[in-house]
Write an enzyme that holds these catalytic residues in place. Structure first.
Site, short mmCIF file in Angstrom:
data_model
loop_
_atom_site.label_atom_id
_atom_site.label_comp_id
_atom_site.label_asym_id
_atom_site.label_seq_id
_atom_site.Cartn_x
_atom_site.Cartn_y
_atom_site.Cartn_z
N TYR A 33 -2.56 6.30 -1.87
CA TYR A 33 -1.28 6.02 -1.12
C TYR A 33 -0.48 5.35 -1.48
CZ TYR A 33 -1.31 1.81 1.61
OH TYR A 33 -0.90 0.46 1.38
N ARG A 52 3.00 3.13 -10.30
CA ARG A 52 1.60 2.41 -9.76
C ARG A 52 0.59 3.70 -8.40
NH1 ARG A 52 1.86 -2.00 -4.45
NH2 ARG A 52 2.81 0.42 -3.96
N ARG A 100 -18.95 18.28 2.64
CA ARG A 100 -18.91 17.42 2.23
C ARG A 100 -19.86 16.90 1.57
NH1 ARG A 100 -21.65 13.28 4.43
NH2 ARG A 100 -20.47 11.23 4.98
N HIS A 102 -20.78 12.97 -1.11
CA HIS A 102 -20.07 11.68 -1.63
C HIS A 102 -19.88 12.09 -3.31
CE1 HIS A 102 -22.35 10.67 1.44
NE2 HIS A 102 -21.65 9.00 0.96
N LYS A 147 -4.12 1.39 -4.73
CA LYS A 147 -3.53 1.59 -3.20
C LYS A 147 -4.15 2.87 -2.57
CE LYS A 147 0.70 1.02 -1.68
NZ LYS A 147 0.17 -0.21 -0.19
N GLU A 180 -4.58 -12.30 -0.30
CA GLU A 180 -3.23 -11.35 0.53
C GLU A 180 -2.81 -10.64 1.51
OE1 GLU A 180 -2.70 -7.19 -1.03
OE2 GLU A 180 -4.33 -7.24 -1.87
N LEU A 205 -3.50 -5.86 -4.20
CA LEU A 205 -2.26 -5.12 -5.01
C LEU A 205 -1.12 -5.24 -5.15
CD1 LEU A 205 -2.23 -2.02 -4.31
CD2 LEU A 205 -0.26 -2.93 -2.64
N1 PDD Z 1 1.37 -2.26 2.19
N2 PDD Z 1 -1.18 -6.06 -0.94
C1 PDD Z 1 -1.45 -5.04 0.14
C2 PDD Z 1 -2.30 -4.63 0.51
C3 PDD Z 1 -0.20 -3.96 1.06
O1 PDD Z 1 -1.13 -2.92 1.55
C4 PDD Z 1 1.22 -4.00 0.53
C5 PDD Z 1 2.19 -2.64 0.98
C6 PDD Z 1 1.53 -5.10 -0.58
C7 PDD Z 1 3.29 -5.18 -0.77
O2 PDD Z 1 3.35 -4.65 -1.85
P1 PDD Z 1 4.71 -3.34 -1.56
O3 PDD Z 1 5.29 -4.62 -2.17
O4 PDD Z 1 4.30 -2.53 -2.83
O5 PDD Z 1 4.87 -2.65 -0.86
C8 PDD Z 1 0.71 -6.19 0.02
C9 PDD Z 1 2.45 -0.69 2.24
C10 PDD Z 1 3.81 -1.01 2.61
C11 PDD Z 1 2.21 -0.61 3.30
O6 PDD Z 1 0.29 -0.43 2.82
O7 PDD Z 1 2.36 0.39 4.44
#
Ligand code: PDD
Length: 285
Positions: A33, A52, A100, A102, A147, A180, A205
């Protein structure tokens, strides 16, 4: 204004926006996403977000649901149909519907969902007073650069932060180094004005806001440094802050209850936030 969402080829009323029970995104979190900010009805940093998104798909070998230009048209059309001036648009691609099992289906037809919603302005107190974080073990998988919607570990860690009265949880690896936040990147500012955030390898990420803030560092007379930092170093830092699409840039003034610096938002985080806001506003003008 009735909300409209896009699901697998159709714009539908949000209440009827449904996917099949055997969609692999639903059953395996076999999906990726993006969350993109909208300002003045325009996408902020669209190119980097779509780059990305394509990278996440490549890494998971999920086919693209449509060419990039078409995907951008659909995304903007969802924003337009919902008349969102300030808000976020959410784009999710799944490996599609299949019995379903894997292993990948033989000829997957990727699923695509796009939703948009307005958001209230960030409460001024968050920026004026800063936020607190707790530190907890990073229990996520080893490919956090993708992501993926497999966010259960992030959900559990964020819930722990919420229950502790903190804004965010900073996740810590086996060596005591911060990776993070659950939905944001983590930064510190050293006493000699180095802006430190973890290297964008598989452990985090690579946030789009992170990239934008890194670009701004030089304009603020700061040295951008990518390396891991420990919880201890963060607690002793001149400043700390976090970045993300929803949080933008927010000063972190408490880590596990201990004040960072004098416990007030510092000038570096405040100036970076102002510079980021100006940059995003002019890009969306
Ligand atoms: N989250 N690290 C993680 C684990 C994240 O889920 C996100 C963003 C970021 C920051 O990335 P960006 O600057 O591209 O938003 C870092 C989004 C916004 C969410 O899951 O809602």
């Amino acid at each position: 204004m009735p909300r409209v969402s896009y699901v697998n080829g159709r714009y539908v009323p949000h209440g009827e926006a449904t996917i099949h029970v055997e969609d692999r995104g639903f059953q395996f979190a076999d999906s990726i996403y993006e969350v993109i900010a909208i300002q003045n009805g325009r996408l902020v940093d669209a190119a980097r977000h779509f780059d990305r998104l394509e990278r996440s798909l490549r890494e998971l070998r999920i086919p693209v649901p449509m060419p990039r230009a078409a995907l951008e048209v659909v995304t903007r059309e969802v924003v337009r149909r919902n008349r969102v001036g300030r808000g976020t648009v959410y784009v999710q691609v799944t490996r599609g519907r299949a019995r379903r099992e894997h292993a990948f289906p033989k000829s997957p037809v990727p699923g695509l969902v796009v939703t948009a919603r307005p958001t209230r302005p960030q409460p001024a107190a968050l920026l004026a007073e800063g936020v607190s974080v707790i530190t907890i073990p990073d229990i996520r998988w080893a490919r956090r650069d993708i992501k993926s919607t497999a966010l259960i570990a992030n959900v559990l860690c964020r819930q722990q932060a919420t229950e502790a009265g903190a804004y965010e949880a900073w996740l810590v690896d086996a060596d005591g180094m911060v990776t993070e936040g659950t939905a944001s990147n983590a930064w510190i500012v050293t006493r000699d004005r180095h802006l430190v955030t973890r290297t964008a390898d598989h452990s985090i990420l690579c946030g789009i806001t992170r990239l934008a803030v890194a670009d701004l560092a030089a304009t603020q007379g700061l040295v951008f440094e990518e390396r891991p930092f420990s919880v201890e170093e963060a607690k002793r830092a001149a400043e700390a802050f976090l970045t993300g699409t929803s949080s933008i840039v927010l000063p972190v003034v408490r880590i596990d209850g201990a004040p960072v610096g004098d416990g007030r938002p510092g000038p570096v985080a405040r100036n970076l936030r102002a510079a980021y806001d100006a940059m995003a506003a002019s890009a969306a003008a």
